[in-house]
Design an enzyme around this catalytic site. Structure first.
Site, mmCIF file in Angstrom:
data_model
loop_
_atom_site.group_PDB
_atom_site.id
_atom_site.type_symbol
_atom_site.label_atom_id
_atom_site.label_comp_id
_atom_site.label_asym_id
_atom_site.label_seq_id
_atom_site.Cartn_x
_atom_site.Cartn_y
_atom_site.Cartn_z
ATOM 1 N N PHE A 1 -2.219 -8.159 1.951
ATOM 2 C CA PHE A 1 -2.770 -6.204 1.915
ATOM 3 C C PHE A 1 -4.224 -5.839 2.154
ATOM 4 O O PHE A 1 -5.195 -5.403 2.391
ATOM 5 C CB PHE A 1 -1.143 -5.315 2.081
ATOM 6 C CG PHE A 1 -1.950 -4.353 2.063
ATOM 7 C CD1 PHE A 1 -1.777 -3.296 3.200
ATOM 8 C CD2 PHE A 1 -2.185 -3.465 0.994
ATOM 9 C CE1 PHE A 1 -1.851 -1.725 2.701
ATOM 10 C CE2 PHE A 1 -3.223 -2.146 0.876
ATOM 11 C CZ PHE A 1 -2.740 -1.175 1.890
ATOM 12 N N ASP A 2 -4.568 -6.409 0.458
ATOM 13 C CA ASP A 2 -5.767 -6.061 -0.169
ATOM 14 C C ASP A 2 -6.891 -6.158 0.615
ATOM 15 O O ASP A 2 -7.855 -6.082 0.828
ATOM 16 C CB ASP A 2 -5.651 -6.685 -1.405
ATOM 17 C CG ASP A 2 -4.281 -5.991 -2.107
ATOM 18 O OD1 ASP A 2 -3.276 -6.042 -1.983
ATOM 19 O OD2 ASP A 2 -5.262 -5.909 -3.719
#
Length: 425
Positions: free
Chosen positions: A217-218
């Protein structure tokens, strides 16, 4: 519905999409802000041992050092131990603390849910083990509060960072970030450090575009932010590895590789970023048509000189081949320079599309200059090189005017704000 109604609906849809692309001008958060300015999310899964001491330490640190109202949100993503009960008790005991319960696992899913429901102007997250020294939290969010940057990340790979961790984690981290730089051409240095922040107006645009709900996600968020031309601020951190970390390195690495492959394929297809985020009043050269013309003329003068020098150097290979090659080289450079200097477009978002359209404009210029040379040789078969250069100068002047009109009306139109064109850009 008649044709006029269809055209009106299409125009309204275009305006709506382009308004979504626009971000408000970055402004500082007011000094006296009654609501929480910062919402720090702590994503957790089965963290009954570390949760309470870490949240209390974070709460104490913010109480003592952070000059604005704040909130701590514990985002529990489907824990099966005592984590929910501990989180609920902390929310009752600590007034600036709340907790959120999700039915499915995934750190990205937890962050998306917590950030999506928050009204704080600055959103952040920290890992529950607090491996990153909290002294870096204020430097992390200060550029977002002041209006300087859009996203901020802690980095363990900057010269000023101090990191204590095992050899395996060190090699894994450095290899991963090197892979990102070599495959996705990213500019940020550390995608995996669990210490990040984003302005809420930016998160509202980025979160719907991020597909991953786990550890990638990051990285996906940062790649999209960078490709959209947003400003990413990096803060060197002091970081101590948690020896009790239960992260499955192999599973995480495989998931990251799948994510990199997916993002790389989307970049190759040109489908990663369906919108180009731009801020009102941020980064565009001042003025309107007159300023654009002046900047375009300056770029055009340099391009014309470069074209003539290249043509003269390549002339022994034949006039038409020399003209085509010289014009192609200058066209790519001219498009990039005008994109940045004349029309104020920053970042990589839309750059390939602009170059493709610029090549179409190049073909129009090539037809104009090549046609002029062909006409000259038809009228004066033995024309001297000086005569050819003079004809090319006149043809280039005409081509410059045509190029400006096409750049303004078509090549860069989708990226320009309304106040530059007087109409929907």
């Amino acid at each position: 519905m008649g044709n006029q109604g269809l055209f009106a609906l299409k125009d309204r849809n275009q305006v709506a999409v382009q308004d979504l692309n626009r971000l408000p001008q970055r402004t500082p958060v007011p000094t006296h802000h009654p609501e929480p300015v910062l919402d720090v999310v702590v994503p957790v899964f089965n963290e009954e041992t570390d949760l309470e001491p870490s949240v209390r330490r974070l709460h104490t640190h913010l109480r003592e050092t952070f000059p604005y109202p704040f909130r701590i949100t514990v985002a529990d993503n489907a824990s099966t131990d005592r984590t929910p009960q501990i989180a609920a008790r902390l929310a009752d005991e600590l007034p600036e603390t709340q907790w959120l319960r999700l039915a499915e696992k995934g750190r990205g899913r937890a962050l998306r849910a917590a950030w999506s429901q928050s009204q704080a102007p600055v959103l952040a997250y920290v890992d529950v083990d607090l491996s990153t020294e909290l002294a870096a939290l204020l430097p992390l969010v200060a550029p977002l509060i002041s209006g300087h940057s859009d996203v901020a990340i802690g980095t363990r790979l900057a010269p000023g960072s101090r990191v204590v961790r095992g050899l395996k984690r060190e090699i894994t981290s450095r290899c991963y970030n090197a892979l990102l730089r070599s495959t996705l051409a990213v500019g940020f240095s550390d995608a995996q450090c669990g210490f990040k922040a984003v302005r809420r107006d930016v998160a509202e645009r980025l979160l719907p575009l991020v597909r991953d709900s786990g550890w990638f996600f990051d990285t996906e968020l940062l790649v999209i932010a960078e490709r959209a031309g947003l400003r990413i601020h990096e803060v060197p951190v002091d970081w101590v590895d948690d020896p009790d970390s239960r992260v499955d390195i192999l599973a995480t690495a495989l998931g990251d590789l799948r994510g990199i492959a997916r993002i790389g394929a989307a970049l190759a297809r040109g489908t990663l970023l369906p919108i180009t985020l731009r801020r009102s009043g941020g980064g565009e050269p001042p003025g309107g048509l007159v300023t654009q013309l002046a900047r375009f003329a300056a770029v055009g003068a340099v391009s014309t000189l470069g074209h003539l020098l290249l043509y003269a150097a390549l002339r022994p290979a034949g006039s038409q081949a020399a003209n085509a090659l010289a014009l192609l080289v200058c066209a790519v450079a001219n498009t990039a320079a005008n994109r940045r200097l004349t029309f104020g477009l920053r970042g990589r978002g839309g750059a390939l599309r602009h170059q493709r359209r610029g090549l179409v404009v190049f073909l129009a210029g090539l037809a104009l200059t090549s046609g002029s040379l062909a006409a000259l040789h038809h009228v004066v078969p033995s024309a001297a090189p000086r005569t050819e250069l003079a004809v090319l100068v006149v043809a280039n002047l005409a081509g410059t005017l045509l190029r400006f009109l096409l750049f303004r009306a078509w090549v860069f139109r989708a990226g320009l704000p309304r106040d530059w064109t007087g109409s929907v850009a």
